[in-house]
Design a protein around this motif. Structure first.
Motif, PDB file in Angstrom:
ATOM      1  N   LEU A 110      -6.917  12.183   2.627  1.00  7.89           N
ATOM      2  CA  LEU A 110      -8.241  12.261   3.254  1.00  7.89           C
ATOM      3  C   LEU A 110      -8.437  11.112   4.228  1.00  7.89           C
ATOM      4  O   LEU A 110      -8.844  11.311   5.378  1.00  7.89           O
ATOM      5  N   TYR A 111      -8.134   9.903   3.790  1.00  7.68           N
ATOM      6  CA  TYR A 111      -8.345   8.742   4.654  1.00  7.68           C
ATOM      7  C   TYR A 111      -7.426   8.774   5.877  1.00  7.68           C
ATOM      8  O   TYR A 111      -7.864   8.462   6.983  1.00  7.68           O
ATOM      9  N   ARG A 112      -6.193   9.191   5.689  1.00  8.22           N
ATOM     10  CA  ARG A 112      -5.285   9.295   6.844  1.00  8.22           C
ATOM     11  C   ARG A 112      -5.784  10.333   7.843  1.00  8.22           C
ATOM     12  O   ARG A 112      -5.788  10.084   9.048  1.00  8.22           O
ATOM     13  N   ARG A 113      -6.196  11.512   7.345  1.00  3.61           N
ATOM     14  CA  ARG A 113      -6.735  12.555   8.241  1.00  3.61           C
ATOM     15  C   ARG A 113      -7.958  12.063   8.983  1.00  3.61           C
ATOM     16  O   ARG A 113      -8.243  12.504  10.098  1.00  3.61           O
ATOM     17  N   SER A 114      -8.707  11.158   8.357  1.00  3.95           N
ATOM     18  CA  SER A 114      -9.947  10.647   8.950  1.00  3.95           C
ATOM     19  C   SER A 114      -9.723   9.432   9.839  1.00  3.95           C
ATOM     20  O   SER A 114     -10.682   8.837  10.323  1.00  3.95           O
ATOM     21  N   GLY A 115      -8.463   9.042  10.034  1.00  5.37           N
ATOM     22  CA  GLY A 115      -8.154   7.971  10.974  1.00  5.37           C
ATOM     23  C   GLY A 115      -8.047   6.576  10.388  1.00  5.37           C
ATOM     24  O   GLY A 115      -7.989   5.602  11.134  1.00  5.37           O
ATOM     25  N   TYR A 116      -8.001   6.459   9.080  1.00  5.45           N
ATOM     26  CA  TYR A 116      -7.883   5.146   8.443  1.00  5.45           C
ATOM     27  C   TYR A 116      -6.426   4.700   8.443  1.00  5.45           C
ATOM     28  O   TYR A 116      -5.516   5.507   8.250  1.00  5.45           O
ATOM     29  N   ASP A 117      -6.220   3.399   8.657  1.00  6.21           N
ATOM     30  CA  ASP A 117      -4.894   2.803   8.659  1.00  6.21           C
ATOM     31  C   ASP A 117      -4.752   1.859   7.471  1.00  6.21           C
ATOM     32  O   ASP A 117      -5.734   1.248   7.040  1.00  6.21           O
ATOM     33  N   VAL A 118      -3.534   1.706   6.983  1.00  7.36           N
ATOM     34  CA  VAL A 118      -3.247   0.732   5.935  1.00  7.36           C
ATOM     35  C   VAL A 118      -3.330  -0.657   6.556  1.00  7.36           C
ATOM     36  O   VAL A 118      -2.699  -0.923   7.571  1.00  7.36           O
ATOM     37  N   THR A 119      -4.113  -1.537   5.931  1.00  4.74           N
ATOM     38  CA  THR A 119      -4.226  -2.908   6.438  1.00  4.74           C
ATOM     39  C   THR A 119      -3.560  -3.913   5.521  1.00  4.74           C
ATOM     40  O   THR A 119      -3.296  -5.030   5.925  1.00  4.74           O
ATOM     41  N   SER A 120      -3.320  -3.524   4.273  1.00 10.31           N
ATOM     42  CA  SER A 120      -2.547  -4.346   3.349  1.00 10.31           C
ATOM     43  C   SER A 120      -2.068  -3.442   2.224  1.00 10.31           C
ATOM     44  O   SER A 120      -2.601  -2.343   2.026  1.00 10.31           O
ATOM     45  N   MET A 121      -1.072  -3.909   1.499  1.00 11.85           N
ATOM     46  CA  MET A 121      -0.564  -3.110   0.401  1.00 11.85           C
ATOM     47  C   MET A 121      -0.051  -4.044  -0.682  1.00 11.85           C
ATOM     48  O   MET A 121       0.677  -4.989  -0.386  1.00 11.85           O
ATOM     49  N   ALA A 122      -0.459  -3.796  -1.885  1.00 16.03           N
ATOM     50  CA  ALA A 122       0.047  -4.553  -3.026  1.00 16.03           C
ATOM     51  C   ALA A 122       0.890  -3.603  -3.866  1.00 16.03           C
ATOM     52  O   ALA A 122       0.525  -2.447  -4.048  1.00 16.03           O
ATOM     53  N   MET A 123       2.007  -4.090  -4.349  1.00 15.27           N
ATOM     54  CA  MET A 123       2.883  -3.256  -5.171  1.00 15.27           C
ATOM     55  C   MET A 123       3.206  -3.998  -6.452  1.00 15.27           C
ATOM     56  O   MET A 123       3.112  -5.218  -6.517  1.00 15.27           O
ATOM     57  N   ARG A 124       3.597  -3.245  -7.479  1.00 13.30           N
ATOM     58  CA  ARG A 124       3.895  -3.846  -8.770  1.00 13.30           C
ATOM     59  C   ARG A 124       4.955  -3.007  -9.468  1.00 13.30           C
ATOM     60  O   ARG A 124       4.956  -1.791  -9.384  1.00 13.30           O
ATOM     61  N   LYS A 125       5.830  -3.708 -10.170  1.00  7.64           N
ATOM     62  CA  LYS A 125       6.821  -3.054 -11.014  1.00  7.64           C
ATOM     63  C   LYS A 125       6.727  -3.715 -12.384  1.00  7.64           C
ATOM     64  O   LYS A 125       6.746  -4.944 -12.497  1.00  7.64           O
ATOM     65  N   HIS A 126       6.624  -2.911 -13.427  1.00 10.69           N
ATOM     66  CA  HIS A 126       6.609  -3.454 -14.783  1.00 10.69           C
ATOM     67  C   HIS A 126       8.045  -3.687 -15.227  1.00 10.69           C
ATOM     68  O   HIS A 126       8.890  -2.810 -15.111  1.00 10.69           O
ATOM     69  N   ILE A 127       8.296  -4.879 -15.708  1.00  7.60           N
ATOM     70  CA  ILE A 127       9.627  -5.292 -16.157  1.00  7.60           C
ATOM     71  C   ILE A 127       9.581  -5.470 -17.677  1.00  7.60           C
ATOM     72  O   ILE A 127       8.668  -6.123 -18.192  1.00  7.60           O
ATOM     73  N   GLN A 128      10.540  -4.904 -18.354  1.00  5.77           N
ATOM     74  CA  GLN A 128      10.640  -5.077 -19.804  1.00  5.77           C
ATOM     75  C   GLN A 128      11.239  -6.440 -20.118  1.00  5.77           C
ATOM     76  O   GLN A 128      12.270  -6.797 -19.560  1.00  5.77           O
ATOM     77  N   PRO A 129      10.580  -7.196 -20.981  1.00  4.32           N
ATOM     78  CA  PRO A 129      11.161  -8.486 -21.362  1.00  4.32           C
ATOM     79  C   PRO A 129      12.500  -8.281 -22.076  1.00  4.32           C
ATOM     80  O   PRO A 129      12.694  -7.286 -22.757  1.00  4.32           O
ATOM     81  N   SER A 130      13.401  -9.229 -21.900  1.00  5.65           N
ATOM     82  CA  SER A 130      14.712  -9.070 -22.543  1.00  5.65           C
ATOM     83  C   SER A 130      14.778  -9.823 -23.845  1.00  5.65           C
ATOM     84  O   SER A 130      13.966 -10.558 -24.245  1.00  5.65           O
TER      85      SER A 130
END
Length: 160
Positions: free
Chosen positions: A140-160
């Motif tokens: 919806l936001y892309r169709r409406s002309g919104y652009d990504v201005t930042s992005m946060a990502m995360r990966k869960h890591i299993q403790p060893s």
């Protein structure tokens, strides 16, 4: 269905309560993937208290119900000051299309009406956050002309 039109009006007290319950439940659901559920509930409650200290009457915030041409409530939106205090910007804190009206073009119509509202107030930008796996909202936001201005990502890591 393209070309839907909506009229925005201030929520009633009952609509505000319902919208707040829905928004908080959805926010807890999303945050619970990143933290314990009780911590997510606390964070969400604190956010509501911080951003809407006077509830429906919080100055500078628009808590809106969207009605279609028949006068039916089809969704709602919360628009207010940009929390990052970007000059000339407003913030879309929440947008919701009620389930029976989804996939009919009302999301685009509510977004366009919110943009028109803030433009009338002299704002030149509308920012928002979206959960990374909410593909329908991202589309919806892309169709409406919104652009990504930042992005946060995360990966869960299993403790060893």
């Amino acid at each position: 269905m393209a070309g839907q039109q909506v009229t925005l009006r201030t929520m009633t007290a009952a609509e505000y309560e319902s919208a707040t319950e829905h928004r908080e439940a959805e926010s807890v659901r999303a945050l619970s993937r990143l933290m314990p559920e009780e911590a997510a509930r606390e964070r969400v409650r604190n956010g509501t208290a911080r951003f809407l200290p006077d509830g429906l009457d919080t100055a500078g915030h628009h808590l809106l119900t969207a009605e279609n041409a028949r006068g039916e409530a089809v969704g709602n939106a919360w628009v207010g000051p940009d929390p990052g205090q970007t000059a000339g910007a407003a913030w879309l804190y929440d947008i919701n299309v009620f389930p029976q009206h989804q996939r009919q073009g009302y999301g685009s119509a509510i977004l366009a009406a919110a943009e028109k509202l803030i433009a009338a107030e002299g704002k030149t930008a509308l920012g928002l956050n979206v959960v990374g796996d909410n593909e329908a909202a991202i589309a919806l936001y892309r169709r409406s002309g919104y652009d990504v201005t930042s992005m946060a990502m995360r990966k869960h890591i299993q403790p060893s």
